[in-house]
Motif scaffolding. Structure first.
Motif, PDB file in Angstrom:
ATOM      1  N   GLY A  56      -1.309  -1.378  14.274  1.00 35.15           N
ATOM      2  CA  GLY A  56      -1.370  -0.071  13.643  1.00 35.15           C
ATOM      3  C   GLY A  56      -0.180   0.833  13.887  1.00 35.15           C
ATOM      4  N   ARG A  57       0.794   0.419  14.693  1.00 36.37           N
ATOM      5  CA  ARG A  57       1.936   1.301  14.983  1.00 36.37           C
ATOM      6  C   ARG A  57       2.710   1.662  13.724  1.00 36.37           C
ATOM      7  NH1 ARG A  57       4.067  -2.097  19.690  1.00 36.37           N
ATOM      8  NH2 ARG A  57       2.191  -2.036  20.938  1.00 36.37           N
ATOM      9  N   ASP A  58       2.940   0.678  12.867  1.00 35.89           N
ATOM     10  CA  ASP A  58       3.676   0.955  11.633  1.00 35.89           C
ATOM     11  C   ASP A  58       2.908   1.930  10.743  1.00 35.89           C
ATOM     12  OD1 ASP A  58       5.713  -0.726  12.427  1.00 35.89           O
ATOM     13  OD2 ASP A  58       4.989  -2.430  11.261  1.00 35.89           O
ATOM     14  N   LEU A  59       1.601   1.746  10.650  1.00 33.21           N
ATOM     15  CA  LEU A  59       0.787   2.650   9.829  1.00 33.21           C
ATOM     16  C   LEU A  59       0.770   4.053  10.418  1.00 33.21           C
ATOM     17  CD1 LEU A  59      -2.242   0.343   8.971  1.00 33.21           C
ATOM     18  CD2 LEU A  59      -0.301   0.911   7.531  1.00 33.21           C
ATOM     19  N   SER A  60       0.661   4.161  11.739  1.00 36.04           N
ATOM     20  CA  SER A  60       0.705   5.475  12.388  1.00 36.04           C
ATOM     21  C   SER A  60       2.037   6.157  12.110  1.00 36.04           C
ATOM     22  CB  SER A  60       0.487   5.342  13.895  1.00 36.04           C
ATOM     23  OG  SER A  60      -0.808   4.879  14.177  1.00 36.04           O
ATOM     24  N   GLN A  61       3.111   5.396  12.142  1.00 41.72           N
ATOM     25  CA  GLN A  61       4.425   5.969  11.860  1.00 41.72           C
ATOM     26  C   GLN A  61       4.520   6.421  10.402  1.00 41.72           C
ATOM     27  OE1 GLN A  61       6.923   6.567  14.248  1.00 41.72           O
ATOM     28  NE2 GLN A  61       7.517   7.880  12.541  1.00 41.72           N
ATOM     29  N   HIS A  62       3.924   5.648   9.481  1.00 40.68           N
ATOM     30  CA  HIS A  62       3.871   6.072   8.073  1.00 40.68           C
ATOM     31  C   HIS A  62       3.176   7.430   7.960  1.00 40.68           C
ATOM     32  CE1 HIS A  62       5.501   2.772   5.739  1.00 40.68           C
ATOM     33  NE2 HIS A  62       4.715   1.897   6.335  1.00 40.68           N
ATOM     34  N   ILE A  63       2.060   7.577   8.652  1.00 41.78           N
ATOM     35  CA  ILE A  63       1.320   8.840   8.587  1.00 41.78           C
ATOM     36  C   ILE A  63       2.147   9.966   9.181  1.00 41.78           C
ATOM     37  CG2 ILE A  63      -0.700  10.064   9.497  1.00 41.78           C
ATOM     38  CD1 ILE A  63      -2.220   7.386   9.083  1.00 41.78           C
ATOM     39  N   ASN A 117      -3.113   8.476  16.211  1.00 37.64           N
ATOM     40  CA  ASN A 117      -1.775   8.188  16.734  1.00 37.64           C
ATOM     41  C   ASN A 117      -0.686   8.744  15.829  1.00 37.64           C
ATOM     42  OD1 ASN A 117      -2.789   6.936  19.002  1.00 37.64           O
ATOM     43  ND2 ASN A 117      -2.647   4.879  18.142  1.00 37.64           N
ATOM     44  N   GLY A 118      -0.899   8.690  14.514  1.00 36.56           N
ATOM     45  CA  GLY A 118       0.066   9.273  13.580  1.00 36.56           C
ATOM     46  C   GLY A 118       0.205  10.772  13.782  1.00 36.56           C
ATOM     47  N   LEU A 175      -0.715   7.927  -0.713  1.00 37.22           N
ATOM     48  CA  LEU A 175      -1.427   6.756  -0.222  1.00 37.22           C
ATOM     49  C   LEU A 175      -0.722   5.472  -0.598  1.00 37.22           C
ATOM     50  CD1 LEU A 175      -3.724   5.519  -2.662  1.00 37.22           C
ATOM     51  CD2 LEU A 175      -4.063   7.954  -2.471  1.00 37.22           C
ATOM     52  N   GLY A 176       0.232   5.535  -1.518  1.00 37.78           N
ATOM     53  CA  GLY A 176       1.034   4.364  -1.844  1.00 37.78           C
ATOM     54  C   GLY A 176       1.963   3.967  -0.706  1.00 37.78           C
ATOM     55  N   ASN A 177       2.240   4.891   0.205  1.00 35.52           N
ATOM     56  CA  ASN A 177       3.090   4.596   1.358  1.00 35.52           C
ATOM     57  C   ASN A 177       2.298   4.182   2.586  1.00 35.52           C
ATOM     58  OD1 ASN A 177       5.356   5.135  -0.064  1.00 35.52           O
ATOM     59  ND2 ASN A 177       5.803   7.079   0.896  1.00 35.52           N
ATOM     60  N   ILE A 178       0.983   4.152   2.468  1.00 38.69           N
ATOM     61  CA  ILE A 178       0.152   3.736   3.596  1.00 38.69           C
ATOM     62  C   ILE A 178      -0.563   2.458   3.186  1.00 38.69           C
ATOM     63  CG2 ILE A 178      -1.747   4.333   5.121  1.00 38.69           C
ATOM     64  CD1 ILE A 178      -1.071   7.273   4.585  1.00 38.69           C
ATOM     65  N   PRO A 179      -0.132   1.321   3.716  1.00 41.11           N
ATOM     66  CA  PRO A 179      -0.797   0.066   3.359  1.00 41.11           C
ATOM     67  C   PRO A 179      -2.281   0.104   3.717  1.00 41.11           C
ATOM     68  CG  PRO A 179       1.216  -0.337   4.607  1.00 41.11           C
ATOM     69  CD  PRO A 179       0.957   1.134   4.655  1.00 41.11           C
ATOM     70  N   THR A 180      -3.095  -0.554   2.926  1.00 40.70           N
ATOM     71  CA  THR A 180      -4.531  -0.570   3.177  1.00 40.70           C
ATOM     72  C   THR A 180      -4.926  -1.732   4.071  1.00 40.70           C
ATOM     73  OG1 THR A 180      -4.929  -1.833   1.181  1.00 40.70           O
ATOM     74  CG2 THR A 180      -5.070   0.562   0.990  1.00 40.70           C
ATOM     75  N   CYS A 181      -6.120  -1.628   4.588  1.00 38.88           N
ATOM     76  CA  CYS A 181      -6.746  -2.672   5.406  1.00 38.88           C
ATOM     77  C   CYS A 181      -5.845  -3.136   6.544  1.00 38.88           C
ATOM     78  CB  CYS A 181      -7.172  -3.860   4.549  1.00 38.88           C
ATOM     79  SG  CYS A 181      -8.393  -3.419   3.328  1.00 38.88           S
ATOM     80  N   PRO A 182      -5.736  -2.337   7.604  1.00 34.93           N
ATOM     81  CA  PRO A 182      -4.847  -2.676   8.710  1.00 34.93           C
ATOM     82  C   PRO A 182      -5.408  -3.743   9.651  1.00 34.93           C
ATOM     83  CG  PRO A 182      -6.010  -0.674   9.216  1.00 34.93           C
ATOM     84  CD  PRO A 182      -6.400  -1.057   7.798  1.00 34.93           C
ATOM     85  N   ILE A 183      -6.311  -4.560   9.181  1.00 33.81           N
ATOM     86  CA  ILE A 183      -6.925  -5.574  10.021  1.00 33.81           C
ATOM     87  C   ILE A 183      -5.850  -6.543  10.514  1.00 33.81           C
ATOM     88  CG2 ILE A 183      -8.727  -7.336  10.133  1.00 33.81           C
ATOM     89  CD1 ILE A 183      -9.582  -4.338   9.521  1.00 33.81           C
TER      90      ILE A 183
END
Length: 189
Positions: free
Chosen positions: A66-73, A129-130, A54-62
């Motif tokens: 979300g593309r970067d977070l989906s790619q992290h996942i 999406n991830g 979870l350290g590689n997934i930034p929190t609060c994607p407001i």
């Protein structure tokens, strides 16, 4: 545990916060995930469960698409998944939830320790999406299913959500029946 070495340093404040049952953060949950992983290795069940860092997934994607977070996942799933169950604790707006990806069934479950919480579709979209990105890399065209579960372990105050997520993970890895659908019965009460 995450497909690569990782070290985590707990501060004295982190330990005191945990002992006093105050709100906990990512470091405490990461250390607990490490404990669960070691326990799984002892029981020869480490190949069935994986954990996303979870350290590689930034929190609060407001405010992001979300593309970067989906790619992290997708990247994390690539590093850790082996046709198993992947556990992703996530903090959304100061509230911990547990996302479970069952790669074998192409299904995503979201466990929340509150029943009346306003759902945030942003996280659902990001995770879906991830998993789609990960599936595409494996040649799977079908999108994953998604189900929101309300755990029978409810938080009584405003800071217990992190402890509930840790308990959900523990119950899952301690379950003798490796069928996720049967494990989920614990959460439905």
């Amino acid at each position: 545990m995450f497909g690569r070495p990782k070290s985590i340093r707990l501060l004295r404040e982190d330990i005191v916060r945990f002992m006093e049952m105050r709100e906990i953060g990512a470091r405490q949950i990461l250390v607990y995930m490490g404990h669960l992983h070691k326990d799984l290795k002892k029981k020869d069940k480490a190949d069935y469960f994986s954990f996303v860092d979870l350290g590689n997934i930034p929190t609060c994607p407001i405010g992001t698409d979300g593309r970067d977070l989906s790619q992290h996942i997708a990247d994390q799933l690539e590093a850790v998944c082996r046709d198993n169950i992947c556990l992703i604790p996530y903090n959304i707006r100061y509230h911990w939830i547990l996302t479970i990806v069952n790669e074998d069934k192409n299904m995503i479950y979201l466990l929340d320790s509150t029943s009346n919480r306003i759902r945030d579709d942003t996280w659902k979209t990001i995770v879906t999406n991830g998993v789609k990105m990960y599936n595409a890399s494996k040649g799977i065209s079908k999108g994953p299913g998604f189900k929101i579960l309300t755990g029978n372990l409810k938080q009584s105050g405003s800071v217990e959500c992190g402890y509930c997520v840790m308990r959900y993970m523990k119950e899952m890895v301690d379950c003798d029946d490796p069928q996720l659908e049967k494990m989920v019965s614990f959460f439905l009460g």
